[in-house]
Design a protein around this motif. Structure first.
Motif, PDB file in Angstrom:
ATOM      1  N   MET A   1      55.794-138.351  41.020  1.00 30.16           N
ATOM      2  CA  MET A   1      54.978-139.632  41.452  1.00 30.16           C
ATOM      3  C   MET A   1      53.872-139.698  40.215  1.00 30.16           C
ATOM      4  O   MET A   1      53.388-138.714  39.724  1.00 30.16           O
ATOM      5  N   THR A   2      53.641-140.992  39.793  1.00 25.72           N
ATOM      6  CA  THR A   2      52.885-141.091  38.777  1.00 25.72           C
ATOM      7  C   THR A   2      51.326-141.128  39.203  1.00 25.72           C
ATOM      8  O   THR A   2      51.087-140.994  40.682  1.00 25.72           O
ATOM      9  N   PRO A   3      50.238-140.864  38.472  1.00 23.75           N
ATOM     10  CA  PRO A   3      48.744-140.856  38.848  1.00 23.75           C
ATOM     11  C   PRO A   3      48.487-142.188  39.598  1.00 23.75           C
ATOM     12  O   PRO A   3      47.947-142.159  40.691  1.00 23.75           O
ATOM     13  N   GLU A   4      49.138-143.197  39.018  1.00 22.84           N
ATOM     14  CA  GLU A   4      48.752-144.634  40.173  1.00 22.84           C
ATOM     15  C   GLU A   4      49.652-144.671  41.241  1.00 22.84           C
ATOM     16  O   GLU A   4      48.799-145.037  42.270  1.00 22.84           O
ATOM     17  N   GLN A   5      50.720-144.203  41.228  1.00 25.74           N
ATOM     18  CA  GLN A   5      51.472-144.051  42.637  1.00 25.74           C
ATOM     19  C   GLN A   5      50.675-143.133  43.525  1.00 25.74           C
ATOM     20  O   GLN A   5      50.560-143.539  44.776  1.00 25.74           O
ATOM     21  N   ALA A  42      62.154-144.473  43.967  1.00 26.88           N
ATOM     22  CA  ALA A  42      62.317-142.915  43.834  1.00 26.88           C
ATOM     23  C   ALA A  42      62.626-142.032  45.018  1.00 26.88           C
ATOM     24  O   ALA A  42      62.323-140.895  45.215  1.00 26.88           O
ATOM     25  N   GLY A  43      62.358-142.864  46.407  1.00 24.86           N
ATOM     26  CA  GLY A  43      62.838-142.126  47.425  1.00 24.86           C
ATOM     27  C   GLY A  43      61.539-141.612  48.041  1.00 24.86           C
ATOM     28  O   GLY A  43      61.464-140.759  48.983  1.00 24.86           O
ATOM     29  N   LEU A  44      60.113-142.084  47.681  1.00 25.22           N
ATOM     30  CA  LEU A  44      58.898-141.717  48.075  1.00 25.22           C
ATOM     31  C   LEU A  44      58.243-142.513  49.074  1.00 25.22           C
ATOM     32  O   LEU A  44      57.489-142.026  49.818  1.00 25.22           O
ATOM     33  N   ALA A  45      59.149-143.460  49.564  1.00 24.95           N
ATOM     34  CA  ALA A  45      58.558-144.718  50.477  1.00 24.95           C
ATOM     35  C   ALA A  45      59.556-145.359  51.173  1.00 24.95           C
ATOM     36  O   ALA A  45      60.783-145.534  50.661  1.00 24.95           O
ATOM     37  N   LYS A  46      59.375-145.988  52.355  1.00 26.38           N
ATOM     38  CA  LYS A  46      60.415-146.669  53.106  1.00 26.38           C
ATOM     39  C   LYS A  46      59.584-148.204  53.208  1.00 26.38           C
ATOM     40  O   LYS A  46      58.245-148.209  52.977  1.00 26.38           O
ATOM     41  N   ILE A  47      60.288-149.187  53.557  1.00 25.07           N
ATOM     42  CA  ILE A  47      59.716-150.689  53.644  1.00 25.07           C
ATOM     43  C   ILE A  47      60.156-151.260  54.995  1.00 25.07           C
ATOM     44  O   ILE A  47      61.343-150.953  55.468  1.00 25.07           O
ATOM     45  N   GLU A  48      59.256-152.093  55.551  1.00 27.23           N
ATOM     46  CA  GLU A  48      59.528-152.901  56.505  1.00 27.23           C
ATOM     47  C   GLU A  48      58.853-154.288  56.252  1.00 27.23           C
ATOM     48  O   GLU A  48      57.757-154.195  56.170  1.00 27.23           O
ATOM     49  N   CYS A  49      59.827-155.404  56.377  1.00 27.15           N
ATOM     50  CA  CYS A  49      59.150-156.676  55.991  1.00 27.15           C
ATOM     51  C   CYS A  49      59.136-157.313  57.137  1.00 27.15           C
ATOM     52  O   CYS A  49      59.883-157.515  57.915  1.00 27.15           O
ATOM     53  N   VAL A  50      58.330-158.399  57.129  1.00 31.40           N
ATOM     54  CA  VAL A  50      58.181-159.482  58.266  1.00 31.40           C
ATOM     55  C   VAL A  50      58.698-160.683  57.704  1.00 31.40           C
ATOM     56  O   VAL A  50      58.153-161.228  56.765  1.00 31.40           O
ATOM     57  N   LYS A  65      57.597-137.830  54.198  1.00 33.40           N
ATOM     58  CA  LYS A  65      56.879-136.745  54.365  1.00 33.40           C
ATOM     59  C   LYS A  65      56.637-136.157  53.212  1.00 33.40           C
ATOM     60  O   LYS A  65      55.416-135.567  52.928  1.00 33.40           O
ATOM     61  N   ALA A  66      57.692-135.988  52.158  1.00 35.92           N
ATOM     62  CA  ALA A  66      57.465-135.222  50.920  1.00 35.92           C
ATOM     63  C   ALA A  66      56.379-135.885  50.252  1.00 35.92           C
ATOM     64  O   ALA A  66      55.713-135.248  49.512  1.00 35.92           O
ATOM     65  N   ALA A  67      56.671-137.258  50.064  1.00 39.07           N
ATOM     66  CA  ALA A  67      55.661-138.058  49.277  1.00 39.07           C
ATOM     67  C   ALA A  67      54.171-137.819  49.692  1.00 39.07           C
ATOM     68  O   ALA A  67      53.286-137.636  49.037  1.00 39.07           O
ATOM     69  N   ALA A  68      54.121-137.903  51.175  1.00 41.98           N
ATOM     70  CA  ALA A  68      52.735-137.677  51.629  1.00 41.98           C
ATOM     71  C   ALA A  68      52.235-136.454  51.322  1.00 41.98           C
ATOM     72  O   ALA A  68      50.719-136.416  50.909  1.00 41.98           O
ATOM     73  N   GLU A  69      52.896-135.414  51.439  1.00 40.25           N
ATOM     74  CA  GLU A  69      52.330-134.036  51.086  1.00 40.25           C
ATOM     75  C   GLU A  69      52.215-134.080  49.636  1.00 40.25           C
ATOM     76  O   GLU A  69      50.909-133.094  49.161  1.00 40.25           O
ATOM     77  N   GLN A  70      52.687-134.411  48.807  1.00 43.06           N
ATOM     78  CA  GLN A  70      52.778-134.645  47.248  1.00 43.06           C
ATOM     79  C   GLN A  70      51.509-135.254  46.936  1.00 43.06           C
ATOM     80  O   GLN A  70      50.680-134.821  45.990  1.00 43.06           O
TER      81      GLN A  70
END
Length: 76
Positions: A1-5, A42-50, A65-70
């Motif tokens: 995860m980059t600093p901006e991410q 990168a597998g850090l997020a999921k998406i749902e679009c309207v 969950k892993a990304a949130a913990e990171q």
């Protein structure tokens, strides 16, 4: 995860705040948002679009969950 991410991930979690606790897991952006697209790949997020996964659709990104913990700071 980059600093901006990590910064955007913390925003999605509602951090920082006085309670040092996450109270959400969402970020609204267009489907073609480069930063969040990178997090998806990168597998850090999921998406749902309207309205489908078009460039002008409203999308809700959520962290894994892993990304949130990171994204957490010590004590959060």
């Amino acid at each position: 995860m980059t600093p901006e991410q990590r910064e955007k991930a913390r925003h999605a979690l509602g951090l920082p705040n006085e309670r040092k606790r996450s109270y959400r897991n969402r970020y609204c952006a267009s489907a073609d948002n480069a930063l969040w697209s990178g997090m998806l790949k990168a597998g850090l997020a999921k998406i749902e679009c309207v309205g489908g996964a078009h460039h002008d659709s409203l999308c809700i990104f959520t962290l894994t969950k892993a990304a949130a913990e990171q994204a957490l700071e010590p004590g959060e």
